[in-house]
Design a protein around this motif. Structure first.
Motif, PDB file in Angstrom:
ATOM      1  N   VAL B  30      -2.552 -41.722  28.022  1.00 33.77           N
ATOM      2  CA  VAL B  30      -3.213 -40.707  28.774  1.00 33.77           C
ATOM      3  C   VAL B  30      -3.912 -40.047  28.174  1.00 33.77           C
ATOM      4  O   VAL B  30      -4.392 -38.944  27.908  1.00 33.77           O
ATOM      5  N   GLY B  31      -3.251 -39.537  26.951  1.00 36.23           N
ATOM      6  CA  GLY B  31      -3.670 -38.704  26.152  1.00 36.23           C
ATOM      7  C   GLY B  31      -5.324 -38.737  25.215  1.00 36.23           C
ATOM      8  O   GLY B  31      -5.736 -37.805  26.329  1.00 36.23           O
ATOM      9  N   LEU B  35      -8.575 -35.878  26.756  1.00 33.36           N
ATOM     10  CA  LEU B  35      -9.491 -36.748  26.201  1.00 33.36           C
ATOM     11  C   LEU B  35     -10.846 -36.918  26.436  1.00 33.36           C
ATOM     12  O   LEU B  35     -11.977 -35.915  26.198  1.00 33.36           O
ATOM     13  N   THR B  36     -11.654 -38.298  26.636  1.00 32.10           N
ATOM     14  CA  THR B  36     -12.420 -38.770  26.805  1.00 32.10           C
ATOM     15  C   THR B  36     -12.469 -38.381  28.381  1.00 32.10           C
ATOM     16  O   THR B  36     -14.430 -37.572  28.471  1.00 32.10           O
ATOM     17  N   PHE B  37     -11.922 -37.838  29.417  1.00 32.88           N
ATOM     18  CA  PHE B  37     -12.363 -37.363  30.512  1.00 32.88           C
ATOM     19  C   PHE B  37     -13.048 -36.051  30.440  1.00 32.88           C
ATOM     20  O   PHE B  37     -14.429 -35.949  30.413  1.00 32.88           O
ATOM     21  N   VAL B 489      -4.510 -33.927  22.584  1.00 33.32           N
ATOM     22  CA  VAL B 489      -3.803 -34.070  21.511  1.00 33.32           C
ATOM     23  C   VAL B 489      -2.538 -33.660  21.293  1.00 33.32           C
ATOM     24  O   VAL B 489      -1.419 -34.477  20.823  1.00 33.32           O
ATOM     25  N   VAL B 490      -1.920 -32.545  21.857  1.00 24.79           N
ATOM     26  CA  VAL B 490      -0.337 -32.797  21.903  1.00 24.79           C
ATOM     27  C   VAL B 490       0.093 -33.386  22.959  1.00 24.79           C
ATOM     28  O   VAL B 490       0.960 -34.316  22.278  1.00 24.79           O
ATOM     29  N   ALA B 495       3.234 -38.296  22.867  1.00 22.21           N
ATOM     30  CA  ALA B 495       3.220 -40.364  22.528  1.00 22.21           C
ATOM     31  C   ALA B 495       3.864 -40.562  21.135  1.00 22.21           C
ATOM     32  O   ALA B 495       4.442 -41.375  20.855  1.00 22.21           O
ATOM     33  N   ALA B 496       3.212 -40.112  19.979  1.00 19.44           N
ATOM     34  CA  ALA B 496       3.314 -40.134  19.034  1.00 19.44           C
ATOM     35  C   ALA B 496       5.100 -40.074  18.161  1.00 19.44           C
ATOM     36  O   ALA B 496       6.040 -41.073  17.645  1.00 19.44           O
ATOM     37  N   VAL B 497       5.547 -38.859  19.173  1.00 16.53           N
ATOM     38  CA  VAL B 497       7.317 -38.667  19.086  1.00 16.53           C
ATOM     39  C   VAL B 497       8.003 -39.876  19.257  1.00 16.53           C
ATOM     40  O   VAL B 497       8.851 -40.849  18.886  1.00 16.53           O
ATOM     41  N   ASN B 498       6.752 -40.327  20.920  1.00 11.74           N
ATOM     42  CA  ASN B 498       7.928 -41.430  21.505  1.00 11.74           C
ATOM     43  C   ASN B 498       7.829 -42.996  20.752  1.00 11.74           C
ATOM     44  O   ASN B 498       8.648 -43.594  20.772  1.00 11.74           O
TER      45      ASN B 498
END
Ligand SMILES: Nc1ncnc2c1ncn2[C@@H]1O[C@H](COP(=O)(O)OP(=O)(O)O)[C@@H](O)[C@H]1O
Ligand SMILES: [Mg+2]
Lengths: 234, 616
Positions: B30-31, B35-37, B489-490, B495-498
């Motif tokens: 999703v991130g 970002l890409t979009f 990025v948020v 996602a990183a916490v996940n």
């Protein structure tokens, strides 16, 4: 093969100081098949882990195969476990997602010198030796306890170790499977001259060993008919 | 442990635990998709919309003004806004080219559209002039010339010598084959026969010209030499003694002259290009919408080449692509001329489609092709708003739409600047045509132009409102892109916490495995590496899937835009600009966050005590 002098081991946890090994001194000659006995909680596993370089937090002198284990870094200790000693545990610890043969060849993963060698053929040969030639491609999940332990033994032999440490290898097995496992230990001891230390509660195991070492209250009990082998500690 | 082994262990772990892998990837997907979009959208809008309206390396400046009792007055002397200013601006550092812009200084009307609407629309005409060179690329792009050529190359093309031999909508190309008409080529100042009243005066003629025989011409009497490529000869049409000498372009055949001239033998020897005089017969015919009426009759020549006046003389009309431009509204005579090439602002069509068409009961216009090449009439000197000029200076000319540009006047038409200069001089005198109204500066690359703007302000110039809008829009776009990038990025942070949580669980589940690996010879670093590579695999997978998702979503948006923004012409087909750099950036971000998320679990796995987990 093993030389231990004045070995002390503490487990310090939350202010508690559990002084488990209190001056163990011990020598095991090359090619010996030794049983290590003692009450539960007497420190057998602790001693075995120190000898096998799984545990480096102790005081005293431990020399295995001419190499002192004191002050070795993680890399050297890992290499030592990979090349010089092997473990067989009560709980087998096979990787369920790998085939039996791949489990046997596992030590090769951590051995640079194994690159390009035919590990599968060697694994198959070892499995034949432990009477599991028909289970090469099977999943460990489908094996009985005794068969699992024989796979673990084959794995322990894969890198041609000098010393085999078995921590209650028959503890989880019925007597028939245990007998076969024990026979395998004796066989490798006789044929390859492998030094074997077996932690056990089973007098049957102790009976087939060259020597029985008793551990009690963190010390080695003097062998019957022999002068006291236990040092006085540091 | 070799990388190959690490990868195979990681692969095994992923296969065993697909659910955890996918779940850990979702946030990254999703991130990355977000970002890409949004970055692609930001870059797409910048490239496809903003840069078209105002390229990053172009700014438009005009004299700074101050408010004086409700009116705005320039702070610089308008007299300074001439060619000298162009030179000054050109000499500024960072400035690579200067394109002055000149507005019309005379009243004009226009009418046309009968073929399209069934009757002629009439309106006041405002126009300005731009350097064709500045617009070449823009025009080609808007006309989709590349596309035209590509499609033409696929077809069988007929050989030709003249445009008439080609099918409708095609012209005879330089390669001698019929091809689609490329209108952008027509945007260049045609050579006009500019009439004048005060014989001998140069007040209403371009620099270097003078009123001779009722037309602005370049004189060469008194030994004044002509420019290279032209020679001194008696003024065409003047017979007898005492005719003034003028410069005429040299030629060997008609092909060397422009469409409205022919190559004639000159009395003094040699050949020169001579304008074709013509007549429409009756003066009212100059208002006619019929091309045949406008083609007129060339005076003094026969189509079949026989001497004029002989019995077999076939009347000759003005050459292809030209018409008979009558001198003024009081006569029927003039010279053959090419139509005035005109650019429109796409905005005009939007306005037409969104409000004018419905209120007048007309069909909305559909795209460029329908309007390109359309002719209309411009009536100089006449006005609906203010008074007309004297009838004998008013002139009606043919104009043709040859392109669209965002730089063109929003409400009006844009001509080549030389044409506007000639018209302003003709009607308002030399001084009026000496100064420019705004300047478009081209700078090198996309450097920061703040310093340049400061320097311009010292010289009494300021950014035009359009340039200011462009800068504001670009700033806003940048901020929006940054905001959405930040949001993505948020998302990746979450996602990183996940990932941390999932990995901690997985590592607890696999502690025996890790323990046995350690007992068999795995170092702490090996264990850590496996965990980190597994996290990196999530990053790579998440980036691939996220990029695909973002790309897919952008296609949906493009399709939706094509469908729901139908009325807006010249919108880009693709609002997005995808670029390997976006992918690389997303990959870097995804990897950073995956590794950050896996850091604590990797540490925990590496410091697992094998003795404890193996011995039960
Ligand atoms: N990892 C450990 N942390 C703290 N105490 C431990 C740990 N492993 C063993 N002990 C303690 O050390 C003592 C000896 O344990 P162990 O060597 O496992 O005995 P045995 O193998 O003879 O049954 C026990 O009291 C046990 O609770
Ligand atoms: Mg134990």
């Amino acid at each position: 093969m093993i030389h231990i002098a004045g070995l002390h081991k503490h487990y310090r946890e939350g202010g508690n100081d559990n002084h488990v090994l209190r001056g163990v001194s011990l020598d095991v000659a090359k090619g010996e098949l030794v049983a290590l006995m003692g009450q539960s909680g007497s420190g057998k596993s602790t001693l075995l882990n120190i000898v096998g370089a799984l545990d480096g937090d102790y005081e005293g002198e431990v020399v295995v195969g001419g190499q002192s284990l004191r002050g070795l870094g993680d890399k050297a200790r890992s290499r030592f476990r990979n090349r010089t000693v092997s473990f067989v545990f009560q709980q087998f610890h096979l990787l369920p997602h790998l085939s039996v043969a791949d489990n046997v060849a596992l030590p090769a993963w951590f051995d640079r010198d194994e690159r390009g060698k035919d590990q599968h053929a060697r694994a198959v040969a070892l499995l034949e030796r432990v009477r599991l030639g028909s289970k090469v491609a099977t999943s460990p999940r489908l094996l009985s306890g005794g068969e699992k332990q024989r796979v673990a033994i084959a794995r322990a032999l894969f890198n041609h170790p000098a010393l085999l440490l078995a921590d209650e290898p028959t503890g989880a097995l019925d007597s028939a499977s245990g007998a076969l496992v024990l026979e395998l230990f004796r066989e490798t001891n006789r044929q390859d001259g492998l030094t074997v230390v077996i932690v056990t509660h089973d007098p049957e195991v102790a009976r087939v060993c060259d020597r029985v070492i008793h551990i009690r209250d963190g010390r080695i009990e003097p062998a019957e008919g022999a002068p006291a082998a236990a040092g006085e500690g540091a | 442990m070799e990388l190959r082994r690490v990868l195979s262990v990681v692969w095994g772990n992923i296969r065993r635990n697909k659910r955890a892998f996918i779940l850990s990837s979702v946030g990254i997907i999703v991130g990355v998709a977000t970002l890409t979009f949004f970055v692609a959208l930001g870059m797409g809008i910048q490239a496809g919309v903003l840069n078209r309206i105002y390229p990053v390396n172009q700014i438009e400046v005009e004299p700074a003004t101050v408010g004086v009792v409700g009116l705005r007055e320039a702070v610089v002397d308008p007299a300074l806004l001439g060619p000298r200013m162009v030179d000054t601006l050109r000499s500024l550092p960072d400035v690579t080219a200067v394109y002055p812009k000149m507005r019309s200084r005379l009243q004009a009307r226009l009418w046309g559209g009968k073929t399209m609407f069934g009757y002629n629309m009439r309106t006041e005409a405002f126009f300005d002039g731009l350097d064709p060179e500045l617009l070449q690329e823009d025009l080609q792009q808007t006309e989709r010339v590349e596309d035209k050529r590509r499609r033409a190359a696929l077809r069988k093309r007929g050989a030709c010598k003249k445009d008439e031999e080609c099918p409708l909508g095609q012209e005879c190309g330089e390669d001698g084959l019929c091809g689609r008409i490329e209108y952008w080529r027509r945007f260049e100042a045609p050579s006009l026969a500019i009439p004048c009243e005060e014989e001998g005066s140069d007040e209403h003629c371009l620099a270097g010209q003078r009123c001779l025989g009722g037309l602005c011409r370049t004189p060469c009497e008194g030994g004044a030499a002509c420019d290279e490529g032209s020679s001194c000869a008696p003024q065409p049409g003047c017979e007898g003694e005492g005719c003034p000498q003028v410069c005429l372009p040299d030629c060997a055949s008609d092909a060397d002259c422009d469409e409205a001239s022919v190559c004639d033998a000159l009395p003094g020897g040699g050949h020169g290009c001579v304008r074709l005089p013509c007549t429409v017969g009756q003066k009212d015919r100059q208002y006619s919408d019929s091309p045949r009426d406008l083609a007129g009759t060339v005076t003094g020549r026969c189509a079949n080449g026989v001497p004029y006046g002989s019995a077999t003389c076939e009347p000759m009309t003005c050459p292809d692509d030209t018409y008979c431009a009558v001198r003024d509204t009081t006569v029927a005579e003039g010279y053959c001329e090419k139509p005035l090439p005109v650019l429109l602002n796409p905005f005009l069509i939007e306005v037409f489609n969104s409000s004018v068409a419905s209120s007048l009961g007309l069909q909305p216009l559909d795209g460029v092709e329908a309007i390109l090449g359309i002719s209309f009439r411009m009536h100089f000197g006449g006005s609906y708003f203010t008074g007309d000029l004297a009838k004998n200076v008013q002139a009606v000319k043919l104009a043709q739409v040859v392109g669209f540009s965002q730089k063109a006047l929003e409400f009006g038409v844009t001509l080549p600047i030389d044409t506007v200069r000639a018209l302003n001089t003709r009607y308002k005198g030399r001084d009026s045509a000496r100064t420019y109204d705004t300047f478009i500066l081209e700078t090198e690359g996309n450097e920061d132009v703040s310093a340049l703007i400061g320097e311009l302000e010292e010289r009494g110039l300021s950014l035009s409102s359009r340039s200011q809008d462009a800068r504001k829009a670009a700033d806003l776009l940048f901020i929006l892109t940054v905001v959405f990038s930040f949001i993505s990025v948020v998302i990746m942070g979450v996602a990183a916490v996940n990932i941390t949580h999932t990995f901690l669980t997985i590592i607890t589940e696999r502690r025996h495995e890790i323990g046995i690996m350690r007992a068999i010879g795995a170092t702490r670093a090996d264990v850590r590496r496996v965990v980190l590579v597994e996290a990196a695999a999530i990053g790579v997978f998440g980036t691939l899937a996220g990029t695909l998702l973002g790309f897919g979503f952008s296609r949906l948006v493009n399709a939706a835009a094509a469908r729901y923004l139908e009325g807006i012409p010249f919108k880009p087909d693709d609002f997005f600009h995808f670029d390997w750099r976006i992918f690389a950036g997303a990959l870097v971000f995804a990897l950073i966050f995956c590794l950050l998320g896996a850091f604590v679990p990797a540490q925990r796995a590496a410091s697992l005590d094998p003795a404890r987990v193996l011995v039960s």
